[in-house]
Design an enzyme around this catalytic site. Structure first.
Site, PDB file in Angstrom:
ATOM      1  N   HIS A 152      10.897 -26.934 -55.562  1.00  0.00           N
ATOM      2  CA  HIS A 152      12.002 -26.188 -56.176  1.00  0.00           C
ATOM      3  C   HIS A 152      11.765 -24.681 -56.054  1.00  0.00           C
ATOM      4  CE1 HIS A 152      12.893 -30.012 -58.202  1.00  0.00           C
ATOM      5  NE2 HIS A 152      14.009 -29.488 -58.662  1.00  0.00           N
ATOM      6  N   ASN A 184       2.094 -26.230 -55.468  1.00  0.00           N
ATOM      7  CA  ASN A 184       3.326 -26.539 -56.199  1.00  0.00           C
ATOM      8  C   ASN A 184       3.051 -27.184 -57.553  1.00  0.00           C
ATOM      9  OD1 ASN A 184       6.184 -26.926 -56.585  1.00  0.00           O
ATOM     10  ND2 ASN A 184       5.948 -29.062 -55.924  1.00  0.00           N
TER      11      ASN A 184
END
Lengths: 343, 343
Positions: A152, A184
């Site tokens: 994201h 991440n």
């Protein structure tokens, strides 16, 4: 020619014929005849250019009428690039059709927006973005077995205020391939948490996030950009770095804005690494990305984020973070436990 | 949201405040509510999404008013990318601010335009383009001692019809770093000559030229894009390939257009290599570049260039080519010596 005119041409020429395009475009005129650019032109050449009449050859006495129409090719379609500027309730984004990643994704968080808890990520699904033409879209299959996370850019955790808001962070146009473990799911997540905690000190925080493809100096002294492309056939570029530009606002109309720019490598980052090591001037991100982030923000309103608050991450292990995903957002200013010491 | 609206936003938001931007942009609305995209959305997710009211949590009964404004960041400037769409008398171009190379440069040649000889390249000088902001501009010093030629995308030899026309091909915004010997000064030059010779058979020829940065399969089976960046500090990307999209027109309004797309590596190419080896579908260039070239050209009007004429280069040695630079353009149809056998 003004940007506005150019933008109209860009939009119009995709839909209308060459005649209209030519009319708007003012074909035959040179763009560099304004006093400002003319002076620059002269400076970069050896002496002033003679008027065009003196340059006419024997075949065409008098001013030359252009025998060609280079913009006439727009009759077959405007080449682009089209940057797919789109807005959803939780984000606004521009898309890079050549790399199948966003150019940037902008979001806005406030203490109030983080307090609302109407969205649950267990009800959201990663999905290809139908707003991007199929030919240029990132696909779910590109990421499958690639070894990279669907990372994201605007975090799902910033859009819990409604299910629609959270859902719209799950389009692949809000994703880039990110190293999972060590990035991440770890340092990058701590960095996202840092951004949320800023709402303890600022009533309104805007964040622009996106990928970079940076050159590296090699053994032979030359600089090279080198990045993997995932998918079969190869489709989605794997960025070498990611940036965030943070605008922390004081909440007053025309008030102060505390700016922070960070560039992190798309790689395992040890939790001990200070966040401040990744702080860069905004202009460094601009030069690297070809974008501009704060051109309309007057210097008098600018503050440096890391001069005002302690720019550092708090390490929460992944399992613990997952468990606390639905707990209340960070405490308000004055309360304990925000993890951001005000200087 | 239509492209036209987006383009207006892109242009307007750079110059005006957030209020106007927000008004044009229609903040809070989701872009994916049109019937067309909605159906695609449903198809890519597991079952239809329930209406938003049913998703509201206990804290906010009734529809949710977005508590945030992601596009509000435009008050500090529109991030871009700005593609610097510009027109000069001899070319129209879009610029890639991240790579400091053009995205594409479009030109138009005709038998008549190539007959005019009012421009002389000895009076033209390579120059940095003042129409590109300094931060994103290609510099003369970037090319100096880089080992690469300043490779024209629209060739100077196509713009001899006036000195101004020729001069405007010498802006660095019309250049990319090209391998000199064996490519820019040889095979690529023969290819440019092929394009000019097309005017012997077609009354109007449009050519769009630009760089590509293509991935290569490596020993480990992964695909990687890898390219040098020249300058100190590194500034201008060295493309791995170049494309030309050729539109050869029959001269009738709404007439036939013979399309040819070619992709050549930015590398030494042996003169014996057939040009047809570099022919590709237009769509291959579109996927690689993120651009679109012929979306508005109906299939009924399309012809394949290499079905109509002999797509091959004629090798002229560099010295000879320099000597014949100012000789008359190729012969007309029916005359000998064009080097393009009609099938």
């Amino acid at each position: 020619m003004s940007k506005f005119t150019l933008a109209v041409v860009a939009g119009a020429s995709a839909a209308v014929g060459a005649a209209t395009t030519a009319a708007i475009y003012g074909l035959g005129g040179s763009r560099r005849q304004t006093p400002e650019t003319q002076s620059v032109t002269t400076a970069t050449r050896t002496g002033p250019l003679p008027p065009i009449q003196q340059r006419d050859g024997p075949h065409t006495p008098g001013p030359i009428i252009p025998p060609v129409d280079p913009s006439g090719v727009f009759q077959y379609g405007f080449p682009g690039p089209v940057n797919d500027l789109h807005s959803a309730v939780s984000l606004t984004s521009a898309f890079d059709r050549a790399k199948r990643n966003p150019h940037w994704v902008a979001e806005h968080i406030t203490p109030a927006s983080l307090l609302l808890r109407n969205g649950d990520r267990r009800h959201s699904y990663f999905a290809e973005d139908p707003a991007i033409p199929e030919k240029f879209r990132a696909k779910l299959t590109d990421y499958a077995r690639s070894g990279y996370d669907r990372g994201h850019q605007v975090p799902a955790a910033d859009a819990k205020w409604s299910q629609e808001a959270m859902d719209s962070t799950f389009w692949l146009s809000n994703m880039c391939p990110q190293v999972g473990e060590g990035f991440n799911r770890d340092y990058w997540a701590h960095f996202e948490d840092f951004c949320r905690r800023l709402t303890s000190f600022y009533p309104s925080v805007r964040i622009v996030t996106g990928p970079l493809y940076l050159p590296k100096r090699e053994a032979d002294g030359k600089w090279r950009v080198s990045y993997e492309v995932i998918g079969h056939p190869p489709n989605v570029a794997v960025p070498t770095h990611f940036y965030k530009i943070i605008f922390a606002e004081d909440g007053k109309t025309g008030g102060n804005v505390s700016l922070g720019a960070f560039v992190l490598p798309n790689a395992v980052i040890h939790n001990d690494k200070p966040l401040k090591d990744f702080e860069v001037p905004v202009e460094a991100v601009e030069r690297a990305s070809g974008l501009e982030f704060a051109g309309l923000l007057p210097p008098a309103r600018r503050r440096r984020l890391c001069d005002e608050i302690n720019c550092s991450v708090i390490v929460k292990e992944y399992a613990e973070r997952q468990r606390t995903m639905m707990t209340p957002p960070p405490a308000k200013p004055g309360q304990a436990g925000t993890g951001l010491a005000q200087r």
